[in-house]
Write a protein that holds these residues in place. Structure first.
Motif, PDB file in Angstrom:
ATOM      1  N   ASP A 138      40.494  42.576  38.339  1.00  0.00           N
ATOM      2  CA  ASP A 138      39.349  41.673  38.422  1.00  0.00           C
ATOM      3  C   ASP A 138      39.784  40.156  38.571  1.00  0.00           C
ATOM      4  O   ASP A 138      39.347  39.215  39.104  1.00  0.00           O
ATOM      5  CB  ASP A 138      38.854  41.716  37.068  1.00  0.00           C
ATOM      6  N   ALA A 139      41.048  39.728  37.690  1.00  0.00           N
ATOM      7  CA  ALA A 139      41.362  38.239  37.678  1.00  0.00           C
ATOM      8  C   ALA A 139      41.830  38.176  39.247  1.00  0.00           C
ATOM      9  O   ALA A 139      41.853  36.893  39.836  1.00  0.00           O
ATOM     10  CB  ALA A 139      42.469  38.169  36.719  1.00  0.00           C
ATOM     11  N   LEU A 140      42.485  39.129  39.728  1.00  0.00           N
ATOM     12  CA  LEU A 140      42.990  38.699  41.189  1.00  0.00           C
ATOM     13  C   LEU A 140      42.107  38.750  42.294  1.00  0.00           C
ATOM     14  O   LEU A 140      41.836  37.467  42.823  1.00  0.00           O
ATOM     15  CB  LEU A 140      43.933  39.893  41.759  1.00  0.00           C
ATOM     16  N   ASN A 141      40.802  39.221  41.899  1.00  0.00           N
ATOM     17  CA  ASN A 141      39.540  39.163  42.918  1.00  0.00           C
ATOM     18  C   ASN A 141      38.942  37.793  42.733  1.00  0.00           C
ATOM     19  O   ASN A 141      38.090  37.297  43.655  1.00  0.00           O
ATOM     20  CB  ASN A 141      38.654  40.455  42.682  1.00  0.00           C
ATOM     21  N   ALA A 142      39.056  37.437  41.533  1.00  0.00           N
ATOM     22  CA  ALA A 142      38.183  36.135  41.008  1.00  0.00           C
ATOM     23  C   ALA A 142      39.035  34.779  41.376  1.00  0.00           C
ATOM     24  O   ALA A 142      38.668  33.652  41.342  1.00  0.00           O
ATOM     25  CB  ALA A 142      37.954  36.099  39.557  1.00  0.00           C
ATOM     26  N   LEU A 143      40.170  34.926  42.106  1.00  0.00           N
ATOM     27  CA  LEU A 143      41.097  33.637  42.285  1.00  0.00           C
ATOM     28  C   LEU A 143      40.604  32.919  43.356  1.00  0.00           C
ATOM     29  O   LEU A 143      40.054  33.493  44.455  1.00  0.00           O
ATOM     30  CB  LEU A 143      42.476  34.211  42.795  1.00  0.00           C
ATOM     31  N   PRO A 144      40.343  31.561  43.229  1.00  0.00           N
ATOM     32  CA  PRO A 144      39.969  30.850  44.116  1.00  0.00           C
ATOM     33  C   PRO A 144      40.937  30.724  45.561  1.00  0.00           C
ATOM     34  O   PRO A 144      41.342  29.809  45.426  1.00  0.00           O
ATOM     35  CB  PRO A 144      39.612  29.421  43.293  1.00  0.00           C
TER      36      PRO A 144
END
Ligand code: HEM
Length: 249
Positions: A176-182
């Motif tokens: 999820d954190a990877l997907n949320a990276l700008p």
């Protein structure tokens, strides 16, 4: 969403398959863990994580890196315990970087200077690996080296993720954190390319240790064990495989 988690998984499948099909890992999966090359691997990973974790810490307020920095993953302290176990208290004087280890460390420091967002790739390859296949390798290592309880596999122990369920849940959080990276498409592509390079750097490290394994077990057994390739674990869809499945293989 950047969809970076699936881009990384899909984009590094082949690299992962090649990592699993290194002679070193093939021997591992057959339960052949030789102490000398293994402790050299641990020593080199200590140098790699030392660089990685120092750089992640240094960029802990960076707009991209900060979002993927999870100090509960830090491996350095655990690796120090492993090294004291395998080399003794004077381990610092005994360990040495392999050529491939030096190249790997230099690359981490280089991207930290030139494009810190690419540290994401290096973190992904090591930590997701430790949380995935690493968990089955841990059992293999413990049994092959007949280790005393709580010693020698700090690399694969996550004190703050004490169960299979906790690890699975954390991996979800990490994706999820990877997907949320700008990150835009161009940067995402660069991160995937860097992850493939990180896999190659890992392969080069174990490749440098293969002769030690060959000498320990003999040419004949080494050739028997390493001549066949297998399909890789991440060629299957996420969730369709479990660490138990791999270990039982
Ligand atoms: C994922 C096995 C070696 C990095 C996985 C998964 C398995 C696995 C079963 C899937 C886990 C899941 O989807 O929840 C193995 C085995 C290995 C091995 C058996 C050795 C024999 C490595 C190595 C690296 C690595 C050497 C890199 C240094 C990764 C990464 C993932 C992964 C980054 C996450 C893929 C993703 O879902 O994005 N591994 N692995 N693995 N492995 Fe390995």
């Amino acid at each position: 969403s950047s969809d970076l988690a699936s881009k990384l998984r899909e984009g590094t499948k082949q690299s992962h398959t090649m990592a699993e099909n290194t002679a070193f890992m093939k021997c591992f999966l057959k339960g052949i863990v030789e102490r000398e090359p293994f402790r050299k691997l641990i020593a080199n990973l200590y140098l790699v994580y030392g660089a990685l974790e120092e750089q992640l810490q240094r960029y802990s307020t960076h707009p991209v890196v900060s979002l993927i920095y999870f100090p509960i993953l830090n491996r350095t302290a655990n690796l120090e315990k492993d090294l004291a176990f395998y080399y003794g208290e004077n381990w610092r004087e005994q360990i040495a970087a392999l050529e491939a280890g030096k190249t790997y460390v230099a690359r981490i420091n280089e991207v930290a200077e030139t494009e810190p967002a690419l540290l994401v790739a290096h973190a992904y390859v090591r930590y997701m690996g430790d949380l995935s296949g690493g968990q089955s390798l841990k059992k293999i290592i413990r049994s092959a080296l007949d280790l005393p309880p709580d010693q020698g596999t700090g690399l694969h122990e996550f004190e703050q993720l004490p169960s299979v369920e906790a690890i699975r849940a954390f991996k979800g959080q990490y994706r999820d954190a990877l997907n949320a990276l700008p990150v835009d498409d161009t940067l995402a592509e660069k991160i995937v390319a860097e992850a493939n390079y990180a896999f190659a750097l890992n392969r080069d490290v174990v490749h440098e240790l293969e002769d030690d394994v060959r000498i320990a077990i003999g040419d004949h057994v080494f050739d028997l064990i390493t001549r066949q390739d297998k399909p890789g674990s991440t060629e299957r869809s996420p969730g369709s495989t479990s660490v138990e499945l791999v270990a039982a293989d």
